[in-house]
Scaffold this active site. Structure first.
Site, PDB file in Angstrom:
ATOM      1  N   CYS A  80      -4.519  54.450  92.101  1.00 17.85           N
ATOM      2  CA  CYS A  80      -5.165  55.294  93.101  1.00 17.85           C
ATOM      3  C   CYS A  80      -4.165  55.614  94.217  1.00 17.85           C
ATOM      4  CB  CYS A  80      -6.443  54.644  93.600  1.00 17.85           C
ATOM      5  SG  CYS A  80      -7.594  55.786  94.414  1.00 17.85           S
ATOM      6  N   HIS A 112      -9.192  53.298  88.360  1.00 17.22           N
ATOM      7  CA  HIS A 112      -9.082  51.870  88.694  1.00 17.22           C
ATOM      8  C   HIS A 112      -9.274  50.999  87.452  1.00 17.22           C
ATOM      9  CE1 HIS A 112      -8.962  52.044  93.146  1.00 17.22           C
ATOM     10  NE2 HIS A 112      -9.625  53.184  92.976  1.00 17.22           N
ATOM     11  N   GLU A 161      -8.384  48.079  87.134  1.00 16.32           N
ATOM     12  CA  GLU A 161      -8.498  46.672  87.543  1.00 16.32           C
ATOM     13  C   GLU A 161      -9.918  46.249  87.900  1.00 16.32           C
ATOM     14  OE1 GLU A 161      -8.269  48.623  91.611  1.00 16.32           O
ATOM     15  OE2 GLU A 161      -7.800  49.078  89.520  1.00 16.32           O
TER      16      GLU A 161
END
Length: 256
Positions: free
Chosen positions: A91, A181, A183
Site C-alpha cells: 500500500c 494488503h 498481510e
C-alpha cells in the site's frame, strides 16, 4: 552479519503490523525486525538487513510533516534498490517504491477500494520470481483512496483491478510493490472506521463477510508469495542470489 536471514519491517500505524506475512516469513526461516516508526522508534539510517518490507499507512509517500520518519524510510527504499536488497512494499510502501523509482502517486485517485477485491494477474507475471503460477484472479483485501498513477520507467506491471490498474509491480530484480494488503486477514476489516466506509458507499459487515468467503483462496496465494520472498531473502543472506531482471536505479521523488 546476522546468523539467520533477517528482514527489516517499517510499520506506519498502530494496527498496521506485518500480520500473517511476518508469520509466514518466520515459518520460512527469516527473522522479522519491526520498527514502529509511528511511536517514535528510530528508523535505521543504513539498511543492514537481508530484506526490507515497508507497510501501509494513512499518508502519501512524501507526507513528511505528518510523518517525519518518511525521509528515512525513503532512504531505506533507495538503498534497497541500489543494493538489489529484496524489498516488498505494501500500500503506502508500494507507493513509496513507485515514487522513489520515478513513478507517480496521487492522492484521492479514482474510486476507493475497500475489502476483498478480485485482483487480475497479468501475463507479465508468468516469469516473475514472486507472482508466477498464481491463479488468473486472486482475492486480496484493499483499503485505499490514494493510488499509483504511473509506474516507474522499466517497471514490470504484474497485477491490476478495474478501479486501480497498478496493483502490483516489480522494479529491478528484487523490489516489489503492491497496492493491496496480503498481510491482513478479514478480522482487520472490523477495525476500520464504519462511518467513513458508509460515506464512501461501503458496509463494513458486508465487506467482512465477503473477505471471510474469499479467505481460503487469498491465504493460499499470498502465502506462496511470502514463501518465495523468504527464499530470495535467504539467497541474499547466503550470497547466492542472482538477478533475474535489469536493475532500475531510483529516479527521485517528484510525484506530480
Amino acid at each position: 552479519m546476522s546468523q539467520v536471514p533477517n528482514v527489516l519491517v517499517v510499520q506506519h500505524g498502530e494496527n498496521g503490523g506485518p500480520g500473517r506475512f511476518g508469520e509466514w516469513l518466520a515459518e520460512a526461516g527469516v527473522a522479522v525486525q519491526v520498527v514502529t516508526a509511528f511511536d517514535g522508534s528510530a528508523v535505521p539510517g543504513r539498511l543492514a538487513h537481508d530484506g526490507l518490507i515497508v507497510l501501509g499507512g494513512g499518508y502519501m509517500p512524501d507526507d513528511d510533516e505528518k510523518a517525519p520518519w518518511l525521509p528515512a524510510t525513503r532512504s531505506l527504499v533507495e538503498q534497497a534498490l541500489r543494493g538489489s536488497v529484496p524489498m516488498f512494499g505494501v500500500c503506502l510502501g508500494g507507493q513509496m517504491l513507485a515514487a522513489v523509482a520515478g513513478g507517480k502517486v496521487q492522492a484521492d485517485a479514482g474510486a476507493p477500494e475497500h475489502g476483498s477485491t478480485a485482483v487480475t494477474i497479468r501475463p507479465e507475471a508468468a516469469d516473475d520470481p514472486l507472482f508466477h503460477g498464481l491463479p488468473d484472479v486472486v482475492p486480496a483485501i484493499e483499503h485505499h483512496v490514494d493510488a499509483i498513477t504511473g509506474l516507474p520507467p522499466g517497471a514490470v506491471w504484474l497485477a491490476e483491478t478495474a478501479r486501480c490498474p497498478y496493483q502490483a509491480f516489480r522494479v529491478g530484480p528484487r523490489a516489489w510493490g503492491v497496492q493491496f494488503h496480503p498481510e491482513v486477514t478479514p478480522r482487520r476489516i472490523r477495525q476500520w472506521n464504519g462511518e467513513e466506509l458508509r460515506d464512501q458507499g461501503f458496509d463494513r459487515e458486508e465487506l467482512y463477510a465477503a473477505a471471510v468467503a474469499d479467505e481460503p483462496a487469498s491465504a493460499a496465494a499470498w502465502h506462496a508469495v511470502a514463501r518465495r520472498f523468504a527464499s530470495i531473502v535467504r539467497d541474499r543472506h547466503r550470497g547466492t542470489a542472482r538477478p533475474r531482471a535489469s536493475a532500475v536505479a531510483p529516479r527521485g521523488e517528484d510525484h506530480g
